[in-house]
Design a protein around this motif. Structure first.
Motif, PDB file in Angstrom:
ATOM      1  N   GLU A 294       0.836  -1.209   0.000  1.00 19.64           N
ATOM      2  CA  GLU A 294       0.000   0.000   0.000  1.00 19.64           C
ATOM      3  C   GLU A 294       0.867   1.254   0.000  1.00 19.64           C
ATOM      4  OE1 GLU A 294      -4.021  -1.409   2.390  1.00 19.64           O
ATOM      5  OE2 GLU A 294      -2.212  -0.888   3.540  1.00 19.64           O
ATOM      6  N   MET A 295       2.006   1.199   0.752  1.00 22.63           N
ATOM      7  CA  MET A 295       2.904   2.353   0.795  1.00 22.63           C
ATOM      8  C   MET A 295       3.399   2.719  -0.604  1.00 22.63           C
ATOM      9  SD  MET A 295       4.560   4.700   2.450  1.00 22.63           S
ATOM     10  CE  MET A 295       4.576   4.280   4.204  1.00 22.63           C
ATOM     11  N   ASN A 296       3.810   1.690  -1.354  1.00 21.23           N
ATOM     12  CA  ASN A 296       4.294   1.932  -2.721  1.00 21.23           C
ATOM     13  C   ASN A 296       3.206   2.564  -3.595  1.00 21.23           C
ATOM     14  OD1 ASN A 296       6.838   0.920  -2.145  1.00 21.23           O
ATOM     15  ND2 ASN A 296       6.267  -1.187  -2.698  1.00 21.23           N
ATOM     16  N   GLU A 297       1.986   2.081  -3.418  1.00 19.71           N
ATOM     17  CA  GLU A 297       0.852   2.612  -4.191  1.00 19.71           C
ATOM     18  C   GLU A 297       0.580   4.067  -3.812  1.00 19.71           C
ATOM     19  OE1 GLU A 297      -3.952   1.854  -4.707  1.00 19.71           O
ATOM     20  OE2 GLU A 297      -2.684   0.229  -3.940  1.00 19.71           O
ATOM     21  N   TYR A 298       0.599   4.351  -2.502  1.00 19.72           N
ATOM     22  CA  TYR A 298       0.343   5.715  -2.025  1.00 19.72           C
ATOM     23  C   TYR A 298       1.442   6.679  -2.494  1.00 19.72           C
ATOM     24  CZ  TYR A 298      -3.089   3.610   1.160  1.00 19.72           C
ATOM     25  OH  TYR A 298      -4.159   2.930   1.691  1.00 19.72           O
ATOM     26  N   LEU A 299       2.691   6.196  -2.466  1.00 17.57           N
ATOM     27  CA  LEU A 299       3.800   7.040  -2.909  1.00 17.57           C
ATOM     28  C   LEU A 299       3.675   7.401  -4.386  1.00 17.57           C
ATOM     29  CD1 LEU A 299       6.839   5.402  -1.046  1.00 17.57           C
ATOM     30  CD2 LEU A 299       5.916   7.705  -0.683  1.00 17.57           C
ATOM     31  N   GLN A 300       3.259   6.420  -5.170  1.00 17.68           N
ATOM     32  CA  GLN A 300       3.070   6.681  -6.604  1.00 17.68           C
ATOM     33  C   GLN A 300       1.956   7.702  -6.831  1.00 17.68           C
ATOM     34  OE1 GLN A 300       2.538   3.182  -9.020  1.00 17.68           O
ATOM     35  NE2 GLN A 300       1.935   4.360 -10.823  1.00 17.68           N
ATOM     36  N   ASP A 301       0.835   7.517  -6.109  1.00 15.83           N
ATOM     37  CA  ASP A 301      -0.308   8.434  -6.262  1.00 15.83           C
ATOM     38  C   ASP A 301       0.056   9.847  -5.822  1.00 15.83           C
ATOM     39  OD1 ASP A 301      -1.851   6.419  -7.257  1.00 15.83           O
ATOM     40  OD2 ASP A 301      -2.940   6.035  -5.394  1.00 15.83           O
ATOM     41  N   THR A 302       0.720   9.964  -4.660  1.00 15.39           N
ATOM     42  CA  THR A 302       1.067  11.305  -4.174  1.00 15.39           C
ATOM     43  C   THR A 302       2.074  11.977  -5.099  1.00 15.39           C
ATOM     44  OG1 THR A 302       2.749  10.318  -2.719  1.00 15.39           O
ATOM     45  CG2 THR A 302       0.585  10.824  -1.741  1.00 15.39           C
ATOM     46  N   GLY A 303       2.985  11.180  -5.677  1.00 13.77           N
ATOM     47  CA  GLY A 303       3.955  11.737  -6.615  1.00 13.77           C
ATOM     48  C   GLY A 303       3.274  12.306  -7.855  1.00 13.77           C
ATOM     49  N   GLU A 304       2.279  11.578  -8.362  1.00 13.16           N
ATOM     50  CA  GLU A 304       1.540  12.049  -9.547  1.00 13.16           C
ATOM     51  C   GLU A 304       0.761  13.330  -9.236  1.00 13.16           C
ATOM     52  OE1 GLU A 304      -0.854   8.753 -10.701  1.00 13.16           O
ATOM     53  OE2 GLU A 304       0.827   7.612 -11.569  1.00 13.16           O
ATOM     54  N   ILE A 305       0.119  13.350  -8.049  1.00 13.34           N
ATOM     55  CA  ILE A 305      -0.641  14.538  -7.661  1.00 13.34           C
ATOM     56  C   ILE A 305       0.286  15.728  -7.472  1.00 13.34           C
ATOM     57  CG2 ILE A 305      -2.070  15.576  -5.847  1.00 13.34           C
ATOM     58  CD1 ILE A 305      -3.289  12.776  -5.374  1.00 13.34           C
ATOM     59  N   GLN A 306       1.443  15.474  -6.789  1.00 15.20           N
ATOM     60  CA  GLN A 306       2.420  16.539  -6.548  1.00 15.20           C
ATOM     61  C   GLN A 306       2.899  17.145  -7.870  1.00 15.20           C
ATOM     62  OE1 GLN A 306       3.463  17.469  -3.356  1.00 15.20           O
ATOM     63  NE2 GLN A 306       4.523  19.183  -4.310  1.00 15.20           N
ATOM     64  N   SER A 307       3.169  16.289  -8.844  1.00 17.79           N
ATOM     65  CA  SER A 307       3.642  16.760 -10.158  1.00 17.79           C
ATOM     66  C   SER A 307       2.573  17.606 -10.845  1.00 17.79           C
ATOM     67  CB  SER A 307       4.011  15.567 -11.049  1.00 17.79           C
ATOM     68  OG  SER A 307       5.099  14.855 -10.509  1.00 17.79           O
ATOM     69  N   GLU A 308       1.322  17.160 -10.762  1.00 15.10           N
ATOM     70  CA  GLU A 308       0.230  17.906 -11.401  1.00 15.10           C
ATOM     71  C   GLU A 308       0.039  19.265 -10.730  1.00 15.10           C
ATOM     72  OE1 GLU A 308      -4.507  17.465 -12.544  1.00 15.10           O
ATOM     73  OE2 GLU A 308      -3.335  15.691 -12.016  1.00 15.10           O
TER      74      GLU A 308
END
Length: 517
Positions: free
Chosen positions: A115-129
């Protein structure tokens, strides 16, 4: 690529046809000016394409996955929020993304490695946007646009419930510009802006990368920002390429060509009728006469080009006032707090004075104080004992009267025919004269209010933004009437092109306001 397409649209209001089998196409990135005389139905058309009204017939099709922003003449705001809070609503989707990202960070406190890996990916995408969308510089962006439209003068922490109508419209316009919709729809945006703010908006729209539809009677403004014109007249929409001046050249050429064709056809019709009359009774030529009659019957009749009804404004004059019409001595204006420094000036008989300056700094308040509608904070105003004035107020409450009743109630000694004649001279048709004030367009209602002043004998005119909503022909007529008026004029106006060759003096309100500009 078309972003908006209207096909064979028809709409009627009572017995009046607003649009008949009209078509409209907007391409991506086009800057369209929707023009026409007062009462032709421009605001009604805007309401149809935005979904507020449904056409009687035809189709209105929007391109998928586009955003629209609409500013009309009568927009409202929900009270209880600050200006800053309202402007931040333009970026609601970004704030929602930030909230989602923060929620993911909270979940990271107690989760599995997967779940951590999934959350990190999602937050990274949101941060970039958020970063690419400029989320972390939003306040600077908000303040830049707000400053251009004069909101910083009011203060972004100001409660919107305490704003004037013009200030509310500024907030809504600022919010729309910040949102940068695919299609921006603006109905008379310059009516509540001063000269500097109009120039700022002009520059903004000149460089606007998306499409917009603009309803305006401000010709210099239109010429600067549009590249396509749709002309609304007699229920039809006609497309022209170029700015307003280019449209007018093509429109006048088209009228001349139509009138030439009309005259030529009328001569042909007269010749045919004369031939038929002479030959239908003679046996030898009766077949020729019948042949000419068939030609006449099949002929598609050309109408003469319609001549627009130009209002004829003329102000009645009475005996001259004394030399000093208005005298202000240490006058301080305002409501709960001062809006001005101490004012000391005199307006003499025959002077024509324009008052200019940013919106919200007290121009309208000064007029109302001079006329005794509101009391001064301190100091005094002296009006000449023989002053007889006509006052055009910028903002008025809705009336439940018809246009006819509005005038007749004020001048009960006039006959029905006299009232109708006065309103007709101001450019109102029989149908409009009998219509309720609340259903008239902004320009038509302004003509009724000007009619009230025209019927009063005056030696002084006090006019607060009289050109708002008036079409080009009405402005020309009003300008001529003010030039011919021999009395005193005090005029608040945001259009230098209108007043600069009328007035003798210009009073800059920014020289005495207490507001920080």
């Amino acid at each position: 690529m078309s972003v908006l397409k209207c096909s064979n649209v028809s709409f009627s209001f009572g017995n009046r046809v607003i649009l008949e089998n009209a078509s409209f196409v907007m391409q991506k990135g086009e800057h369209i000016g929707l023009v026409g005389l007062n009462g032709e139905g421009k605001s009604t058309f805007i309401k149809m394409i935005t979904g507020s009204l449904t056409p009687d017939e035809g189709k209105i099709e929007w391109c998928k996955r586009i955003t629209t922003g609409y500013l009309d003449q009568y927009s409202t705001l929900t009270p209880g929020k600050s200006i800053r809070e309202v402007l931040r609503e333009a970026f609601k989707h970004m704030y929602d993304l930030e909230a989602e990202m923060n929620s993911l960070y909270e979940k990271m406190c107690d989760c599995s490695e997967e779940e951590m890996n999934e959350y990190l990916q999602d937050t990274g995408e949101i941060q970039s946007e958020l970063e690419s969308s400029g989320f972390y510089t939003l306040d600077a962006t908000i303040e830049s646009v707000a400053n251009g439209l004069g909101l910083m003068e009011i203060g972004l922490d100001h409660d919107v419930s305490n704003l004037s109508g013009g200030q509310r419209s500024k907030v809504l316009l600022t919010k729309l510009l910040l949102a940068k919709p695919t299609i921006l729809i603006l109905d008379e945006p310059t009516n509540f802006l001063d000269e500097a703010q109009i120039n700022w908006l002009k520059t903004y729209l000149e460089n606007y990368e998306n499409a917009f539809i603009l309803v305006s009677h401000d010709v210099p403004f239109l010429n600067s920002v549009i590249n396509v014109v749709y002309h609304m007249e007699d229920g039809t929409l006609t497309r022209y390429s170029g700015n307003y001046d280019g449209f007018m050249q093509m429109y006048e050429l088209k009228k001349r060509q139509q009138n030439m064709a009309y005259e030529k056809q009328q001569k042909e019709i007269a010749h045919l009728k004369e031939f038929i009359a002479k030959n239908k009774a003679r046996v030898a030529t009766t077949d020729l006469a019948k042949s000419r009659q068939r030609i006449l019957d099949k002929m598609e009749i050309i109408d003469k080009a319609k001549e627009a009804i130009k209002p004829t404004f003329r102000f009645k004059e009475c005996g001259a006032s004394g030399k000093f019409v208005i005298s202000c001595n240490d006058l301080v204006i305002g409501y709960n707090e001062p809006l001005s420094k101490k004012l000391n000036f005199v307006i003499e008989r025959g002077q024509k004075v324009a008052i200019k300056g940013a919106n919200g700094i007290g121009k309208s308040t000064l007029l109302k104080t001079i006329l005794g509608i509101i009391p001064p904070i301190s100091g005094e105003v002296k009006l000449d004992y023989n002053i007889h004035y006509g006052y055009f107020e910028q903002e008025v409450s809705d009336s439940k009267n018809t246009a006819l009743e509005e005038i007749w109630n004020l001048y009960p000694a006039m006959t029905n025919a006299e009232v109708r004649g006065a309103l007709a001279s101001c450019g109102l048709t029989k149908e409009k004269i009998e219509s309720l004030m609340m259903v008239l367009s902004g320009g038509e209602a302004a003509k009724v209010r000007l009619c009230k002043i025209m019927l009063k004998e005056c030696n002084t005119l006090v006019l607060d933004e009289p050109t708002n909503h008036l079409d080009v022909l009405a402005k020309e007529s009003l300008k001529e009437a003010l030039k011919q008026f021999k009395g005193t004029i005090v005029l608040v106006c945001h259009e230098p092109d209108f007043y600069q060759d009328i007035v003798t003096d210009v009073l800059d309100a920014e020289g005495w306001t207490t507001k920080i500009l």
